[in-house]
Design an enzyme around this catalytic site. Structure first.
Site, short mmCIF file in Angstrom:
data_model
loop_
_atom_site.label_atom_id
_atom_site.label_comp_id
_atom_site.label_asym_id
_atom_site.label_seq_id
_atom_site.Cartn_x
_atom_site.Cartn_y
_atom_site.Cartn_z
N SER A 176 0.85 -1.19 0.00
CA SER A 176 0.00 0.00 0.00
C SER A 176 0.89 1.25 0.00
CB SER A 176 -0.95 -0.04 1.19
OG SER A 176 -1.94 0.95 1.10
N HIS A 224 -8.03 -5.00 -0.81
CA HIS A 224 -6.76 -4.33 -0.54
C HIS A 224 -5.85 -5.19 0.33
CE1 HIS A 224 -3.98 -1.09 -0.52
NE2 HIS A 224 -4.09 -0.86 0.77
#
Length: 713
Positions: free
Chosen positions: A573, A688
């Site tokens: 991320s 995610h």
């Protein structure tokens, strides 16, 4: 980071494909579900399978990680609601998991008896949808209903359905929120109304892909007929509402987030009149019974007094509403300390303070009379003949068991080499510990014999002292035969998130047991030293995060732990952006890079999925003056084919509706065309987090470790 999806819950491929700069030859890879991009993904997935997943070592890694993730000896994390303790559990038998509950008496045994409420595997099979659990909100005080959130394939967009805890079934014609970013929560104690913030049609979502409005939806009516309470601007981040269920202090709040560190909190009164809490937009207000707390991110001058950023303030809520601005300073930061968290019990406030990234706990007791001071004492981790054992350089976390009813805490400890433990700790009226009850402990998932943990500090490029943790073999008289060691350096450096010591059976089995050194860098951009540590690497100062990480890498080489050929970097991320900048800005320092669910194209990021919500962190690339500094940390634009780069593994997920998979796809394609050593793998499910099941998580972790072992040894 917080989460984004198109209003209907699907990925926003059309926006990605049509507004991209024509000069980008890889723009077509932003079409998430397009036929050609997915064909490209499958081709490179097959290459990664052949290169990484075909070896005997990979299978050992995958099997070992899956045994940890599926272990029936994991600690069942629970929340108390009335007489029951609720838990969500996954293992080899329950791949997508079960939501279940038990009693205190049963939980205290070695083999608790659980009442299964929802079997997500059975639900997914019955409905033909790859559901992933996103949590539940139990109606208080009746405890008869719950609002259950489920995600399709692990995306941030989810649905919410009403569930009957008595019949253990979904409520026919009950509240049901269609798939969207957002949420739904109970609006009162009756269960006949909910607050809903979700996609309700054109114009109801922000440019970041989150809800722009909050509504009160009453039972028996249609969502489209629900009354709008508040509407923010389309350029806001998101809007939400919450009902405080505390007996005798029931009240409602609406939160408008304009940006990540810029929000307003409103008290929702009669006739839906909103009254803004007059605190700085960058602060975090909280309410517990009669008390208001304000955690500051920046200095605040009010009523002739200046309070420092990073401080925690308190005042009586009703006095504050009446105009009083006399605050008690409950915590003030120092050069080495920051407030890591706080937890209210019924009568006390427990502060968790980081001092050079080591926890210290204090119990604060509010005054009962006007003018009396708050009382303060260290939290005693011993009660009677029992105490919570703390390993060296460990993390300790606390949370209230039931802040409405009792002065009891969950106490969790974890260290790099010390399996996680869970205890219950009870306080008396003065905040003294009366009892410590060990409840659960992880088994040792790997052999830590000969391993030890150290904390080091290094001086970054601008003279800042930066800490990092190192887990390695004990030094021996002649260490030449094991140096340089394969070393894995990780970090994050963003969004005020701290990287703390913690037990990982997967890292232990896959890296430490096999002779690797594991390092966690506490670089700027994180929260290890409070808001100022975070703000030191915002926007035009972003380079400081990368200078800190590079300084740790050089220190590991300078101390003789490893050399560049044996040093790997891994991050996901925002951490993927970090290691992407190592790849392009400091390639000489590393022998391999693992870049997971990353941001990489910082010119396009604000137009892809949730990217617009992170401009407070990185800046606005559409503003020419801001693009001038953003381009200095945009790996996609910094890549130079003439430079020698270390081998890199990119991983992402097709179902990631937060950080667009196009970042990883385009960077991989660009580097592959330049003839670089690039491996690419994209999980079709996962969101995610990169994986929707333990089996997927084990596979994704194993290919990363296999890649590192191949490249660093």
């Amino acid at each position: 980071m917080t989460s984004t999806t198109a209003p209907d819950g699907t990925t926003r491929a059309s926006d990605a494909a049509t507004s991209v700069e024509t000069a980008d030859p890889y723009a077509w890879l932003e079409d998430v579900d397009g036929t050609e991009p997915l064909a490209w993904v499958r081709e490179h997935n097959a290459d990664a399978d052949a290169a990484l997943a075909a070896s005997a070592r990979f299978e050992e890694l995958r099997t070992g990680i899956l045994q940890v993730l599926d272990s029936t000896e994991k600690i069942p994390a629970v929340v108390q609601r009335g007489a029951h303790l609720y838990n969500f559990w996954t293992d080899a038998e329950h791949v997508r998991g079960v939501w279940r509950r038990t009693t205190w008496a049963s939980y205290r045994t070695a083999d608790p008896q659980w009442e299964v409420l929802i079997d997500v595997d059975a639900l997914a099979e019955a409905e033909g949808v790859g559901w992933v659990w996103h949590g539940a909100r139990v109606l208080r005080p009746s405890l008869t209903r719950a609002l259950v959130a489920l995600s399709r394939g692990g995306a941030d967009a989810d649905v919410t359905r009403e569930f009957d805890l008595t019949t253990r079934s979904f409520v026919e014609d009950g509240f049901s929120r269609p798939e969207s970013k957002g949420g739904m929560g109970w609006a009162d104690a009756t269960g006949d109304a909910v607050f809903v913030y979700t996609d309700v049609g054109e114009g109801s979502m922000t440019t970041s892909g989150y809800p722009r409005t909050v509504r009160r939806w009453r039972r028996g009516s249609a969502l489209a007929e629900s009354s709008e309470i508040f509407a923010g601007e389309v350029t806001d981040l998101s809007i939400a509402a919450v009902h405080d269920t505390t007996p005798g202090f029931e009240r409602d709040f609406v939160v408008r987030a304009r940006a990540f560190y810029d929000s307003d909190t409103y008290l929702l009164g009669d006739d839906d009149v909103l009254t803004r809490l007059d605190v700085p937009p960058s602060s975090e207000p909280g309410v517990h019974r009669e008390w208001l707390t304000v955690e500051l991110r920046e200095d605040w001058t009010v009523a002739g007094r200046t309070y420092p950023g990073g401080a925690l303030l308190a005042a009586r809520f009703d006095d504050f509403r009446a105009g009083a601005r006399d605050f008690e300073v409950l915590y003030a930061p120092t050069a080495t300390t920051s407030l890591a968290g706080m937890s209210w019990t019924r009568h006390h406030l427990v502060l968790n303070i980081l001092d050079d990234v080591t926890n210290r706990l204090e119990v604060l007791t509010p005054p009962t009379g006007a003018g009396a001071p708050w009382r303060r004492r260290p939290l005693d981790l011993a009660g009677g003949s029992t105490r919570v054992e703390l390993p060296e350089l460990a993390t300790i976390a606390v949370g209230a068991v039931d802040p409405d009813e009792e002065d009891a805490l969950w106490v969790t400890t974890s260290g790099f080499l010390s399996p996680t433990t869970l205890s219950r700790l009870d306080l008396d009226a003065d905040g003294a510990t009366t009892a410590v009850e060990p409840l659960k402990a992880l088994p040792a998932f790997f052999d830590a014999t000969g391993l030890h943990v150290e904390q080091h500090f290094v001086t970054s490029a601008d003279g800042t002292r930066v800490p990092y943790f190192q887990v390695s073999r004990e030094p021996v008289a002649d260490d030449a035969q094991v140096r340089p060691a394969p070393t894995l350096l990780t970090g994050y450096g963003g969004f005020e998130i701290s990287r703390l010591p913690g037990y990982s059976g997967s890292v232990g089995r896959s890296w430490l047991e096999r002779g690797g050194v594991y390092v966690v860098a506490n670089i700027r951009g994180g929260g290890e030293y409070g808001p100022s540590w975070h703000q030191a690497a915002l926007q035009e100062k972003r380079h400081r995060s990368y200078e800190d990480f590079a300084a740790v890498a050089r220190d590991l080489v300078g101390r003789g732990v490893t050399d560049p050929a044996h040093l790997g970097a891994q991050g996901g991320s925002n951490g993927g952006l970090l290691v992407g900048n190592m790849l392009t800005g400091y390639p000489e320092l590393f022998g391999a890079v693992v870049c997971q669910v990353p941001l990489l194209d910082m010119k396009r990021y604000s137009h892809l999925l949730a990217g617009a919500s992170w401009m407070a962190e990185y800046g606005d690339p559409d503003a020419p003056e801001q693009w001038e500094f953003i381009r200095t940390f945009s790996p996609y634009h910094l890549f130079d084919p003439a430079v020698v780069h270390p081998p890199v593994l990119f991983t992402t997920s097709t179902r990631d509706d937060r950080v667009h998979p196009g970042h990883a796809r385009k960077m991989a394609a660009k580097m592959l065309e330049a003839g670089k050593d690039v491996t690419y793998y994209e999980n079709i499910e996962g969101g995610h987090g990169g994986a929707a099941t333990n089996a997927q998580a084990a596979f994704m972790q194993a290919i990363a470790f296999e890649f590192l072992w191949q490249r660093l040894t």
